[in-house]
Design a protein around this motif. Structure first.
Motif, PDB file in Angstrom:
ATOM      1  N   UNK A 246      34.410  43.846  32.936  1.00 44.53           N
ATOM      2  CA  UNK A 246      33.897  43.945  34.346  1.00 44.53           C
ATOM      3  C   UNK A 246      33.651  45.308  34.645  1.00 44.53           C
ATOM      4  N   UNK A 247      34.596  46.075  34.441  1.00 48.57           N
ATOM      5  CA  UNK A 247      34.342  47.720  34.931  1.00 48.57           C
ATOM      6  C   UNK A 247      32.932  48.356  34.298  1.00 48.57           C
ATOM      7  N   UNK A 248      33.013  48.100  33.039  1.00 45.40           N
ATOM      8  CA  UNK A 248      31.899  49.040  32.309  1.00 45.40           C
ATOM      9  C   UNK A 248      30.457  48.390  32.264  1.00 45.40           C
ATOM     10  N   UNK A 249      30.389  46.982  32.349  1.00 45.81           N
ATOM     11  CA  UNK A 249      29.306  46.428  32.123  1.00 45.81           C
ATOM     12  C   UNK A 249      28.703  45.542  33.506  1.00 45.81           C
ATOM     13  N   UNK A 250      29.695  45.117  34.199  1.00 47.45           N
ATOM     14  CA  UNK A 250      29.509  44.644  35.539  1.00 47.45           C
ATOM     15  C   UNK A 250      29.625  45.396  36.683  1.00 47.45           C
ATOM     16  N   UNK A 251      29.949  46.523  36.571  1.00 45.87           N
ATOM     17  CA  UNK A 251      30.321  47.440  37.934  1.00 45.87           C
ATOM     18  C   UNK A 251      31.054  46.811  38.839  1.00 45.87           C
ATOM     19  N   UNK A 252      32.119  46.166  38.331  1.00 41.81           N
ATOM     20  CA  UNK A 252      32.962  45.725  39.234  1.00 41.81           C
ATOM     21  C   UNK A 252      34.429  46.039  39.130  1.00 41.81           C
ATOM     22  N   UNK A 253      35.502  46.056  40.038  1.00 36.41           N
ATOM     23  CA  UNK A 253      36.612  46.516  39.823  1.00 36.41           C
ATOM     24  C   UNK A 253      37.501  45.908  38.532  1.00 36.41           C
ATOM     25  N   UNK A 254      38.058  46.373  37.946  1.00 33.30           N
ATOM     26  CA  UNK A 254      38.702  45.674  36.664  1.00 33.30           C
ATOM     27  C   UNK A 254      39.592  44.572  37.012  1.00 33.30           C
ATOM     28  N   UNK A 255      40.401  44.888  38.068  1.00 32.73           N
ATOM     29  CA  UNK A 255      41.414  43.750  38.473  1.00 32.73           C
ATOM     30  C   UNK A 255      41.142  43.304  39.718  1.00 32.73           C
ATOM     31  N   UNK A 256      39.846  43.333  39.997  1.00 33.22           N
ATOM     32  CA  UNK A 256      39.412  42.423  41.356  1.00 33.22           C
ATOM     33  C   UNK A 256      39.522  42.982  42.654  1.00 33.22           C
ATOM     34  N   UNK A 257      40.290  44.045  42.610  1.00 35.43           N
ATOM     35  CA  UNK A 257      40.823  44.844  43.956  1.00 35.43           C
ATOM     36  C   UNK A 257      40.993  46.180  43.628  1.00 35.43           C
ATOM     37  N   UNK A 258      40.684  46.930  44.649  1.00 33.68           N
ATOM     38  CA  UNK A 258      40.895  48.503  44.436  1.00 33.68           C
ATOM     39  C   UNK A 258      42.135  48.949  45.104  1.00 33.68           C
ATOM     40  N   UNK A 259      43.257  49.310  44.459  1.00 33.46           N
ATOM     41  CA  UNK A 259      44.389  49.912  45.207  1.00 33.46           C
ATOM     42  C   UNK A 259      44.968  51.004  44.152  1.00 33.46           C
ATOM     43  N   UNK A 260      45.767  51.601  44.941  1.00 32.03           N
ATOM     44  CA  UNK A 260      46.424  52.815  43.852  1.00 32.03           C
ATOM     45  C   UNK A 260      47.468  52.147  43.037  1.00 32.03           C
ATOM     46  N   UNK A 261      47.181  52.040  41.748  1.00 34.62           N
ATOM     47  CA  UNK A 261      48.265  51.449  40.665  1.00 34.62           C
ATOM     48  C   UNK A 261      48.630  52.664  39.842  1.00 34.62           C
ATOM     49  N   UNK A 262      49.936  52.329  39.465  1.00 39.22           N
ATOM     50  CA  UNK A 262      50.437  53.162  38.600  1.00 39.22           C
ATOM     51  C   UNK A 262      51.276  52.476  37.399  1.00 39.22           C
ATOM     52  N   UNK A 263      51.217  53.089  36.324  1.00 38.91           N
ATOM     53  CA  UNK A 263      51.935  52.289  34.917  1.00 38.91           C
ATOM     54  C   UNK A 263      52.898  53.300  34.148  1.00 38.91           C
ATOM     55  N   UNK A 264      53.881  52.676  33.920  1.00 37.23           N
ATOM     56  CA  UNK A 264      54.900  53.442  33.082  1.00 37.23           C
ATOM     57  C   UNK A 264      55.176  52.652  31.878  1.00 37.23           C
ATOM     58  N   UNK A 265      55.285  53.530  30.701  1.00 36.94           N
ATOM     59  CA  UNK A 265      55.596  52.789  29.521  1.00 36.94           C
ATOM     60  C   UNK A 265      57.064  53.046  28.985  1.00 36.94           C
TER      61      UNK A 265
END
Ligand SMILES: Cc1cc2nc3c(=O)[nH]c(=O)nc-3n(C[C@H](O)[C@H](O)[C@H](O)COP(=O)(O)O)c2cc1C
Length: 194
Positions: free
Chosen positions: A106-125
């Protein structure tokens, strides 16, 4: 604020499950709506590299990964917990990550937001490993950072403990569970979970 916990260990109520539960409690304590999914309860086939997603942005495999895509798109914060298995994340976690190839498309081939919407996301491992070696978490961290980059999730750091093997051993650590609680709070509070 929605926080999604992803439990990647096949061992239920094991060390990473305990850490993740504390982190989610910390996030909830700060007012976040929390939800945890357990990958070993889900049917997630490995990516077949069929390239269908390059044209559609969708994965044709209709299994429980479709639910994971939906949960990821609703989340503002993601806490991914996986122990080390052969230096990397568990097979359950890696299958889920590889199926995010559709989101890469979606992101690199179709120029779409990968998760379908744009918002500030943060990730913890969150991770643990039985061994005690320098940089032993580096390969798993690199994988999780790669996932975050593709999904436009800001990597907010990791909480990792070495020398943790038997089920429940993390409870004998002097303050690991407390650290997890605080890290969950910080994930909601500010820009860094470190
Ligand atoms: C298949 C398998 C592979 C493992 N590989 C590693 C490893 O490469 N490095 C390590 O430090 N521990 C390794 N371990 C040990 C686990 O990371 C450790 O037991 C951990 O505490 C399990 O966490 P859990 O209770 O959340 O599943 C491995 C365990 C299994 C079952």
């Amino acid at each position: 604020m929605k926080v999604l916990g992803i439990a990647g260990s096949p061992r239920r109520d094991g060390n990473t499950d305990l850490l993740l539960a504390e982190a989610m409690k910390g996030a909830a304590h700060r007012g976040a709506k929390v939800k945890t999914i357990v990958l070993s309860d889900l049917e997630i086939a490995p990516c077949q590299h069929c390239d269908t997603c390059l044209d559609t942005g969708q994965c044709w495999i209709k299994d429980d990964m479709q639910r994971v895509y939906r949960e990821l798109s609703k989340a503002d914060r993601i806490a991914l917990a996986s122990p080390l298995h052969f230096m990397g994340v568990t097979a359950q976690t890696k299958a889920m990550i590889d199926r995010c190839q559709a989101l890469w498309a979606r992101k690199y081939k179709l120029d779409m937001p990968p998760l379908g919407n744009k918002r500030e996301r943060k990730g913890l491992f969150i991770s643990v490993g039985a061994r005690s070696e320098d940089d032993m978490f580096a390969p798993a961290i690199a994988t999780v950072k790669s996932l975050c980059r593709v999904l436009d999730i800001t990597y907010a750091g990791e909480l990792v403990f070495s020398g943790v093997d038997e089920k429940g051993a993390i409870t004998k650590h002097p303050d690991a569970l407390r650290q997890a609680f605080v890290t969950g709070q910080r994930l909601v509070d500010d820009s860094s979970a470190e």
